[in-house]
Design an enzyme around this catalytic site. Structure first.
Site, PDB file in Angstrom:
ATOM      1  N   GLU A 109       0.857  -1.187   0.000  1.00 20.75           N
ATOM      2  CA  GLU A 109       0.000   0.000   0.000  1.00 20.75           C
ATOM      3  C   GLU A 109       0.887   1.228   0.000  1.00 20.75           C
ATOM      4  OE1 GLU A 109      -2.809   0.552   3.246  1.00 20.75           O
ATOM      5  OE2 GLU A 109      -3.745   2.169   2.102  1.00 20.75           O
ATOM      6  N   CYS A 148      -6.578   1.407   2.559  1.00 18.64           N
ATOM      7  CA  CYS A 148      -7.453   2.575   2.465  1.00 18.64           C
ATOM      8  C   CYS A 148      -7.173   3.406   1.210  1.00 18.64           C
ATOM      9  CB  CYS A 148      -7.309   3.422   3.720  1.00 18.64           C
ATOM     10  SG  CYS A 148      -8.050   2.616   5.151  1.00 18.64           S
ATOM     11  N   ASN A 183     -12.527  -2.758   0.674  1.00 18.56           N
ATOM     12  CA  ASN A 183     -11.476  -2.814   1.690  1.00 18.56           C
ATOM     13  C   ASN A 183     -12.064  -2.446   3.038  1.00 18.56           C
ATOM     14  OD1 ASN A 183      -8.626  -2.772   2.708  1.00 18.56           O
ATOM     15  ND2 ASN A 183      -9.199  -0.652   3.144  1.00 18.56           N
ATOM     16  N   GLU A 184     -12.230  -3.412   3.893  1.00 19.44           N
ATOM     17  CA  GLU A 184     -12.797  -3.239   5.237  1.00 19.44           C
ATOM     18  C   GLU A 184     -13.831  -2.099   5.309  1.00 19.44           C
ATOM     19  OE1 GLU A 184      -9.779  -0.877   8.083  1.00 19.44           O
ATOM     20  OE2 GLU A 184      -9.024  -2.870   7.675  1.00 19.44           O
TER      21      GLU A 184
HETATM   22  O1  AHR Z   1      -2.512  -1.263   6.743  1.00 20.30           O
HETATM   23  C1  AHR Z   1      -2.877   0.036   7.093  1.00 20.30           C
HETATM   24  C2  AHR Z   1      -4.356   0.292   6.964  1.00 20.30           C
HETATM   25  O2  AHR Z   1      -5.070  -0.503   7.872  1.00 20.30           O
HETATM   26  C3  AHR Z   1      -4.975  -0.059   5.645  1.00 20.30           C
HETATM   27  O3  AHR Z   1      -4.866   0.972   4.731  1.00 20.30           O
HETATM   28  C4  AHR Z   1      -6.413  -0.280   5.984  1.00 20.30           C
HETATM   29  O4  AHR Z   1      -7.029  -1.187   5.124  1.00 20.30           O
HETATM   30  C5  AHR Z   1      -6.382  -0.718   7.417  1.00 20.30           C
HETATM   31  O5  AHR Z   1      -7.249   0.022   8.179  1.00 20.30           O
END
Ligand code: AHR
Length: 624
Positions: free
Chosen positions: A23, A225, A352-353
């Site tokens: 990321e 995120c 994503n979550e």
């Molecule tokens: O890994 C860091 C963050 O943690 C990621 O962007 C997100 O998916 C999670 O909340």
């Protein structure tokens, strides 16, 4: 402790269990893995990239002038490309002054190495002339130099090679016009010739190799995120990240800086291919972080329904870009980028979550159904978000079960104690439901660097991932990379600065698992005289076979402060006395820099092995 293997009950486990999650957080991409050395090369930084609206974070960021007789402004009247609106205008009234870029806290160069310097110029006033290009160290000494000639009144790209005469961790780029007049500059770029696998527009060789050394079976990108962004405007759009660099659309990053998109989808696919890893792109499920978008009436929080058709088409186009024939619209673009062969995309993550609301579910269902219909060959990975109190984990599972989503992405960041005491987490999972991708996890106390205690609790927990490798198909530690001084999130797996890569105990655990993965789990029984459960759960084991090589791999974790004698009985597996390879990672719980030690080790049908206090041991027995 006695460990007896019972190979008759062996089971197939996933051969994709250990992967990497990339990321763009903590300056992982620009200023990190992406090897570009010039910061804000396209003059596209903007105040709105930053939540605090830092007024200095603008098109001029990282650029300056030195000396008298030169002024620098930003214009957007006639850009190289409509997607890259801003460029620098130098007004030179007197020779001798320079235009400078500070890189990301300096530009590190190595003596004897070559660097590609490229830029677009356009003469606005006067005849133009030579631009002297130098890299200068902190003392003002020239470390590399060359020249280019300007003259064209249309945008013109040029490239030269700078050869570094010596090593310097902190140079600046100095562009000195040898003429008076007015000249426009854009896309000022400096890349080492030595990138990972030598690709142009490539990746920093040392960092990329560090990731490759884990031997990840897949790479998830571009987030986290970053994927869903902090509003509808900030959702990561893969189409903005391909094509010529000057045509890519850069944007603010949810982690409070700027994404140039120089590291885009083509480069991600190429990186995966270079490592022999499956690409796993993750696309927002039509909702931004916490469904924070503002759509039209009834659309609050998600992509407006009238735009969902195009949104879904973009996802279908991604499959065509990755896998389509060169005669297709998007397959052709892949070929034009230099890769006529397909990338063989098999997995796509959606979401994503996210908050599991109707807004999410409606959009997720539309995307999921479209992919299922048009691309049944692609495995869609849904999202159930973080497993912790007050989250939508259960609701996420309900949606996935209703739709029969083949796999779901789970996330959890928990304390070492949680990982030690929840090794049965997946033992209880219903095998008839979706498979699991444990897409983000780390053992940590927030804000703390990872150490032997967190790494060993992960190693212990990972024995349970292997044991449950029939339901857990993939896993990836998060976050992967963090640049020192630019760390939004701690702990991370790999820290780095401009010249060094700093490995953590957690990194060695991932690498030992990645390099010693198997696809067949060999159950074993552990027996001990120890009655204290808290002590018992601190010793773990997992035995797997890699059917490609036939090697058997034994992983043993000891989180106790004392050594533990183990007697291992290989049961029905025929093993004659032989030398195996033993790797031990050991250190005190708060150690941050232990390194694994490799030795030869005698094994046979039955053998003893002492596990040092606070250690992770991997014994690899070659096929016989
Ligand atoms: O890994 C860091 C963050 O943690 C990621 O962007 C997100 O998916 C999670 O909340």
């Amino acid at each position: 402790v006695n460990i007896s293997v019972d190979a008759s009950k062996s089971k197939k486990i996933s051969d994709l269990l250990i992967g990497a999650f990339f990321e763009d957080i903590n300056y992982a991409a620009d200023g990190g893995l992406y090897a570009e050395l010039i910061q804000n090369r396209d003059f596209e930084y903007t105040v709105s990239d930053k939540k605090g609206r830092d007024q200095n974070w603008n098109s001029k960021y990282a650029w300056d002038v030195s000396g008298n007789g030169i002024s620098f402004s930003i214009d957007s009247v006639s850009p190289i490309h409509i997607n890259n609106k801003h460029y620098a205008v130098l007004n030179i009234s007197q020779q001798g002054a320079s235009f400078t870029n500070k890189g990301y806290d300096g530009i590190a160069v190595k003596g004897g190495e070559k660097y590609y310097l490229s830029l677009f110029t356009k003469v606005l006033n006067g005849k133009g002339g030579k631009l002297s290009i130098r890299l200068k160290d902190k003392n003002g000494k020239t470390v590399a130099e060359s020249q280019i000639k300007t003259g064209s009144t249309d945008w013109k790209k040029q490239e030269i090679i700078l050869s570094a005469k010596e090593t310097s961790a902190e140079t600046i780029l100095e562009i000195t016009p040898e003429f008076t007049g007015k000249v426009a500059l854009d896309m000022v770029s400096l890349f080492p010739q030595n990138t990972f696998k030598g690709h142009r527009n490539g990746l920093r060789a040392d960092l990329a190799q560090t990731i490759a050394d884990i031997h990840p079976r897949f790479v998830r990108f571009p987030g986290g995120c970053v994927t869903h962004g902090d509003g509808l405007h900030n959702i990561y759009q893969w189409k903005n990240t391909i094509g010529s660099l000057e045509s890519r659309i850069s944007q603010g990053n949810i982690w409070n800086y700027h994404q140039s998109m120089g590291l885009g989808y083509f480069e991600y696919f190429q990186f995966c291919e270079d490592m022999g890893a499956e690409p796993l792109p993750v696309i927002a499920a039509g909702v931004p972080c916490q469904n924070s978008g503002t759509g039209g009436a009834g659309q609050q929080g998600g992509v407006p329904m009238e735009e969902m058709g195009q949104y879904i088409q973009d996802i279908l186009d991604l499959v065509e870009y990755a896998n389509g024939d060169v005669k297709t619209t998007w397959g052709k673009k892949r070929a034009e980028a230099g890769h006529p062969k397909p990338f063989n995309l098999k997995y796509i993550g959606i979401g994503n979550e996210d908050l599991i609301t109707d807004v999410f579910e409606d959009r997720f269902t539309m995307i999921y159904n479209a992919l299922k219909e048009k691309h049944p060959e692609i495995t869609v990975i849904g999202t159930v978000g973080p497993f912790c109190e007050g989250t939508d984990y259960e609701e996420g599972w309900d949606v996935a079960s209703r739709l029969h989503v083949p796999m779901v992405d789970e996330h959890y960041y928990q304390t070492p104690g949680w990982f030690i005491h929840n090794q049965d987490f997946y033992d209880k999972y219903d095998r008839s439901k979706s498979k699991v991708y444990l897409g983000e996890y780390a053992s940590h106390v927030p804000g703390r660097h990872n150490n032997m205690e967190t790494a060993l609790s992960e190693a212990l927990y990972m024995t349970s991932l292997e044991r449950n490798g029939d339901v857990v198909s993939m896993s990836s530690y998060a976050p992967l990379l963090a640049k020192e001084k630019y760390t939004n999130w701690n702990p991370d797996l790999i820290y780095f600065n401009n010249t060094e890569v700093k490995l953590t105990p957690g990194y060695y655990v991932q690498k030992l698992y990645g390099q010693n993965a198997g696809n067949e789990y060999l159950p074993s029984i552990i027996s001990t005289n120890e009655t204290n459960n808290s002590a018992k759960v601190r010793v773990g084991k997992s035995i797997v076979r890699d059917n490609k090589t036939g090697d058997i791999i034994i992983k043993l974790v000891n989180m106790l402060p004392v050594a533990v004698d183990t007697k291992i009985n290989m049961g029905d597996i025929s093993i004659t006395d032989t030398n195996a390879q033993k790797t031990v990672l050991q250190g005190q719980p708060d150690d941050k820099t232990p390194t694994p030690v490799v030795s030869d080790f005698k094994v046979g049908k039955e053998f003893n092995n002492e596990l040092p206090p606070y250690s992770f041991t991997v014994i690899r027995i070659k096929a016989q």
